[in-house]
Structures are given as structure tokens and as C-alpha cells.
Design a protein around this motif. Structure first.
Motif, PDB file in Angstrom:
ATOM      1  N   ALA A   1       2.475   2.373   2.261  1.00 10.14           N
ATOM      2  CA  ALA A   1       2.002   2.762   3.354  1.00 10.14           C
ATOM      3  C   ALA A   1       3.933   2.638   3.969  1.00 10.14           C
ATOM      4  O   ALA A   1       4.436   3.276   5.543  1.00 10.14           O
TER       5      ALA A   1
ATOM      6  N   ARG B   1      -3.761   3.960  -4.182  1.00  9.02           N
ATOM      7  CA  ARG B   1      -4.192   3.053  -4.248  1.00  9.02           C
ATOM      8  C   ARG B   1      -5.770   2.620  -3.597  1.00  9.02           C
ATOM      9  O   ARG B   1      -6.193   2.365  -3.923  1.00  9.02           O
ATOM     10  N   ARG B   2      -5.663   3.612  -5.085  1.00 13.39           N
ATOM     11  CA  ARG B   2      -6.946   3.759  -5.183  1.00 13.39           C
ATOM     12  C   ARG B   2      -7.669   2.868  -6.152  1.00 13.39           C
ATOM     13  O   ARG B   2      -8.545   1.472  -6.953  1.00 13.39           O
TER      14      ARG B   2
ATOM     15  N   LEU C   1       0.455  -1.183   0.217  1.00 14.17           N
ATOM     16  CA  LEU C   1       0.056  -0.105  -0.199  1.00 14.17           C
ATOM     17  C   LEU C   1       0.943   1.824   0.091  1.00 14.17           C
ATOM     18  O   LEU C   1       0.273   2.539  -0.246  1.00 14.17           O
TER      19      LEU C   1
ATOM     20  N   PRO D   1      -1.641   8.193  -3.731  1.00  9.69           N
ATOM     21  CA  PRO D   1      -2.977   8.135  -3.284  1.00  9.69           C
ATOM     22  C   PRO D   1      -3.755   7.516  -4.150  1.00  9.69           C
ATOM     23  O   PRO D   1      -4.583   6.581  -4.366  1.00  9.69           O
ATOM     24  N   PHE D   2      -2.996   7.582  -6.365  1.00 10.35           N
ATOM     25  CA  PHE D   2      -3.719   6.642  -7.224  1.00 10.35           C
ATOM     26  C   PHE D   2      -3.156   5.429  -6.953  1.00 10.35           C
ATOM     27  O   PHE D   2      -4.163   4.565  -7.481  1.00 10.35           O
TER      28      PHE D   2
END
Lengths: 317, 224
Positions: free
Chosen positions: B51, B78-79, B49, B75-76
Motif C-alpha cells: 500500500a 494481497r490475495r 501489503l 492485488p495478486f
């Protein structure tokens, strides 16, 4: 038929712009609702912002009023030319009439020494004293109303008038106007410095409030980050929070200022009447209200932006 | 879809979470990852992820090397990944429908379109009719299924699940696994961390075994 197709398409797949507007609207509304959910702390923040904005705003408005007052008195400024003792009344009238040809002078009135003495004795109740004088001590004079807007012009005019051979002394009653103008300049400077301090403190107030809002929703932000929310998506509602705090605080500051001025207006009107002035305190002009609200909103937005991006970046999923 | 090449992860505290782990999960493959708590399962999922960042080796997800991924692109990434968590990670102040719609909202979906997808996702996990309820009103199993609906609503290429059946009874667990299998069948890659050995054995899928940060077992593409 093709038109209908286009219509359906636009509803199904709105442009990026429409989406953005719609999302912003939703975020703005949510921010307002969230603020309404904690009325006490929201009100307190808004009052603090309003109080901070009120001080410089009051000073600026006070200054604007003084400037207006100054302009009014400047138009009424008078210049008195005291003539030599040797000048005869007829020569005095000649000089007075020749002055009217100058473009800077609106009116010129000759007052002979006898008229001056009569005025003096009747106005001041000095009839007895005047009667005892064996010689008229008062000179003839010419009272001039200039049509100048600036003090500098008045000085030049005074110099020109002093050069007239019959003129003994030129008296410009502008000293107190000058002092008032200097005080007005000082007030403006103080207002500016205070404004700067207020901008900084507002950044701290709004920034801190936004920081608290973010802390309260830490878990939510973590989850949104996990499912792919960008920083700007997460920050947007907080930016609106800062914006609304600022704008409402600004409007409240405007209203408070109107209240303060209202409290003063009676006594100021009395003074103005005593001075024979038509001066009126400007209560709340739309310009002041709008600029206060916009200044507050803009500052709130910027402060929230600084605080939000830093805090949100620090939250890790 | 997911490739680990000699990936090591060492935390600042000095703890070695992962040590030279290599494996690959293909498109449409479903795999379990198992091991005792602290074996590195969560670290592995966090790496996927983005993270956390690997200390050594490369993690390639959906064709992009995560060590080279810019922060603003995270973010993209994770989408395209649906995540399911043991503790559900639902927003308590939003309805079930709003929770499931969150990934769509983030991507800027049209509301009408989003509603349709939310209904479909809830239908798939057997929660039709619960749209208006709040998570607190649901049982743990139902909350977990809301989490799954949220993970799949954006039609991700990858689904990661961290102990998705941790709090559920065997019957519910089997149900949830059946939901996961459906997604596998439409080409989604799934990586499920679990220590529910009996469930894993029952399912007969590829299993990666982690122990103290090392990959000590890989049954390979066990699916017949």
C-alpha cells in the motif's frame, strides 16, 4: 459412469468462462438492485439521459420522415412541356406519342390549347372572362410523368425535352422539392452535431453519477482493495450501472419520441389528406428503439469505464 | 516469507516512518511487532501489503521484491496475505458469510466451494451459526473474529494483524491468539502488531520492537 464423473467435475470446477459469466450476471443484478434502492436519483438520471437522447433522435426521425415524403413526391413529379403556338394539335399528339418511347417517361398526355381553355374556364369560374377573349391565349401542352428517382436525372431529362423543336418551354415543378431536400440535409447536419454534443454530455452525466456511486462506497472499495480485488473486479458493478442507466434512458427516449409523434400525428394526417397524400408519420419503429437503447447502453458503459478506472485508481487502502 | 533489508520509509511530508529496518520472518513463524503509536508499526505493515513503497532498501514478500512489483500485480500479492485490522474493516451492508467470502469472491471461487470454506473459517473462529447476521449485530470481539475468518478463508501464506486485540478483553484476546497459533502450526507466517505488552509476554514469541522508525529490539526466534 465416466460421464457422471465428468459431470461432477464440471460442477465442482467450472471453466473460467462459466465463472466469468456467472460473476458478470451477479454484478449486473447487484447494480440493478442498487439502482432500485435509490429510486429518486436513479429516475432523475435516467430522465436526464432520455431527454438528452430525445433531441437528436427526434431530428433524425423527422428527417427520415421527410425523406420518405420526398421520395413519395418525387415519384409524383410532373414535367409540363409547353408547345410553340405554331404546332398543330395532330403534330402535338405525334410528339406526345414519340415521347413514350423514352425509357425515362411513364406517361405523356397531350392537352390541346382548346382543352386547356375549357379546363381553365370551368375550373376557375372564369367563364365570363374567357367568353370575352377573342383569341385563345393558352398554348398546347404535354404533361409527362417521369419514372426517375433522382433529381439529377430530372434535370437531364428536362434538357433533352427542351431540345425538341416543337417545345417552347419545359417546366419542372421540382423547385419546392429541392428546397425540402436542402432543409432535410440541414436537419440531418444539425442532428449529427447535436448527437455529438449529446454524446459528450451523456459521458459527463453518467460519469458524474458513477463517480458519486463510487464516492458513496469508498470504504467498501478500500476494503476490497486490501483483500486483493483488482481494478476490473471493483469497476465491474459500476460499469453495469452506467450501462443500465444508458440503456433504460435510451428506451425512455424512444417512448418519449413516440409520445411526441403521437401528439403530432393527427394534425399531420389532416395535412396529408389535404395534399392527397398517403403519408403516415412513423411512430416508433423497432429499429429506432433498439438503436436508441444500444447507443445509450454503449455510451453509459464507456462513460462509466472512464470515470470508474480514474476514481478507483485514486482510492488508496 | 517476509524480508526487510535496510528498509527506510520517508513520507512526502518529510516524516521518517522507518529507518534502515532489517529482519526476516520465516515460513511458519509467528512474531509480534511492538512499539508506541507512531513508532512505524502501521507503516511497516503497509509496506508488506504494497500500500506504500519503501524509500530505500528492499521488501521481499513471498519471494517477490515489492519495489519491482508492477501495479497491476499488487492485488495478486494481497490475495496471498490475510489482513486483520483493529477496526475490523467489515462491509456493514453484507452478511457475516458474505464478508468472509469476499476474498474468495474476488478470486472467482465457485459458490458452493466458497460456502464450504466460509463455514470452515467461521467454525475455526467460533462463529458457527452467525452466517446470516450483519456485522452491526455482533459484539466487537465477534466482529474482530469475522475479520480473522475473512483473513484466513483464502488459506494465505502470510497473516498480518494490526492491533487485532486492541478493543478486546484479556480473555477474548487470548482466544484470538490461540486461533493465530493454530495457523502458525500449519505453516502460516504471522506478523502481529500490538502494544499489549502483557499479552506478548504471556505468549513468549519473537518480538520486534520499533521506536521512532528504528528497530531497537529483536528477541530472535524466541520460540523454544
Amino acid at each position: 459412469m465416466p460421464r457422471q464423473a465428468a459431470k461432477v467435475k464440471s460442477r465442482k470446477n467450472p471453466s473460467k468462462f462459466t465463472k466469468t459469466i456467472r460473476n458478470h450476471g451477479k454484478d449486473a443484478l447487484n447494480s440493478l438492485l442498487r439502482m432500485a434502492r435509490t429510486p429518486l436519483s436513479s429516475t432523475m438520471t435516467i430522465v436526464v439521459i432520455a431527454a438528452a437522447l430525445l433531441l437528436p433522435s427526434l431530428l433524425f426521425s423527422l428527417n427520415a420522415n421527410i425523406s420518405q415524403l420526398l421520395a413519395q413526391f418525387q415519384n409524383n413529379a410532373r414535367v409540363v412541356l409547353y408547345l410553340n403556338e405554331s404546332t398543330t394539335d395532330s403534330r402535338g399528339i405525334e410528339v406526345s406519342e414519340s415521347l413514350l418511347t423514352l425509357s425515362d417517361i411513364d406517361s405523356a398526355a397531350f392537352i390541346s390549347s382548346n382543352e386547356a381553355l375549357q379546363d381553365f374556364s370551368s375550373a376557375a369560374g372564369f367563364t365570363d372572362i374567357v367568353a370575352e377573349l377573342d383569341k385563345n391565349p393558352l398554348p398546347s401542352s404535354i404533361v409527362i410523368t417521369p419514372n426517375l428517382n433522382a433529381m439529377e436525372g430530372l434535370d437531364q431529362l428536362a434538357e433533352t425535352l427542351q431540345a425538341i423543336p416543337e417545345v417552347d418551354l419545359v417546366q419542372v415543378d421540382s423547385q419546392w422539392l429541392r428546397r425540402l431536400a436542402a432543409i432535410s440535409d440541414l436537419i440531418e447536419l444539425v442532428a449529427r452535431i447535436l448527437g455529438l454534443i449529446v454524446v459528450l454530455s451523456l459521458c459527463f452525466i453518467v460519469g458524474n453519477t458513477v463517480r458519486l456511486h463510487i464516492e458513496n462506497r469508498r470504504d467498501e472499495i478500500r476494503i476490497i482493495k486490501l483483500v486483493g480485488g483488482t481494478h476490473s473486479y471493483i469497476a465491474r458493478p459500476f460499469l453495469y450501472t452506467g450501462f443500465f442507466y444508458g440503456i433504460i434512458g435510451g428506451i425512455l427516449a424512444g417512448l418519449l419520441q413516440a409520445a411526441v409523434f403521437l401528439a403530432f400525428s393527427d394534425s399531420i394526417a389532416t395535412i396529408a389528406r389535404l395534399y392527397d397524400s398517403s403519408f403516415q408519420l412513423q411512430l416508433l419503429t423497432p429499429v429506432i428503439l433498439i438503436s436508441l437503447a444500444l447507443a445509450g447502453g454503449l455510451m453509459g458503459w464507456i462513460a462509466a469505464m472512464i470515470a470508474a478506472y480514474r476514481r478507483i485508481g485514486a482510492i488508496n487502502p | 516469507m517476509i524480508r526487510f533489508d535496510n528498509v527506510s520509509k520517508q513520507y512526502v511530508s518529510g516524516q521518517n516512518a522507518l529507518n534502515a529496518v532489517s529482519f526476516e520472518i520465516a515460513k511458519g513463524e509467528m512474531a509480534f511487532i511492538t512499539g508506541h503509536s507512531g513508532a512505524g508499526k502501521s507503516s511497516l505493515l503497509k509496506l508488506i501489503l504494497a500500500a506504500e513503497k519503501s524509500t530505500a532498501g528492499s521488501v521481499i514478500v513471498n519471494g517477490s521484491d515489492l519495489s519491482k512489483l508492477r501495479k497491476r500485480d499488487v492485488p495478486f500479492l494481497r490475495r496471498r496475505i490475510g489482513s486483520v485490522f483493529q477496526d475490523h474493516q467489515l462491509l456493514q451492508d453484507r452478511t457475516v458469510a458474505d464478508n468472509v467470502a469476499l476474498p474468495l469472491d474476488i478470486s472467482g471461487f465457485d459458490r458452493r466451494d466458497a460456502q464450504r470454506r466460509v463455514r470452515a473459517a467461521l467454525d475455526k473462529v467460533g462463529l458457527s451459526g452467525k452466517e446470516k447476521q450483519y456485522p452491526a449485530a455482533l459484539s466487537s470481539g465477534e466482529q474482530q473474529r469475522v475479520g480473522i475468518a475473512r483473513a484466513v478463508v483464502n488459506r494465505p501464506a502470510i497473516i498480518l494483524a494490526d492491533e487485532p486485540t486492541g478493543n478486546l478483553d484479556p480473555e477474548l484476546s487470548a482466544e484470538i491468539m490461540a486461533v493465530f497459533e493454530q495457523f502458525k502450526n500449519v505453516g502460516v507466517s504471522l506478523l502481529i502488531a500490538s502494544h499489549d505488552i502483557s499479552l506478548i509476554n504471556q505468549m513468549d514469541y519473537r518480538t520486534l520492537v520499533l521506536k521512532e522508525g528504528q528497530l531497537i529490539g529483536d528477541t530472535g526466534r524466541g520460540e523454544s
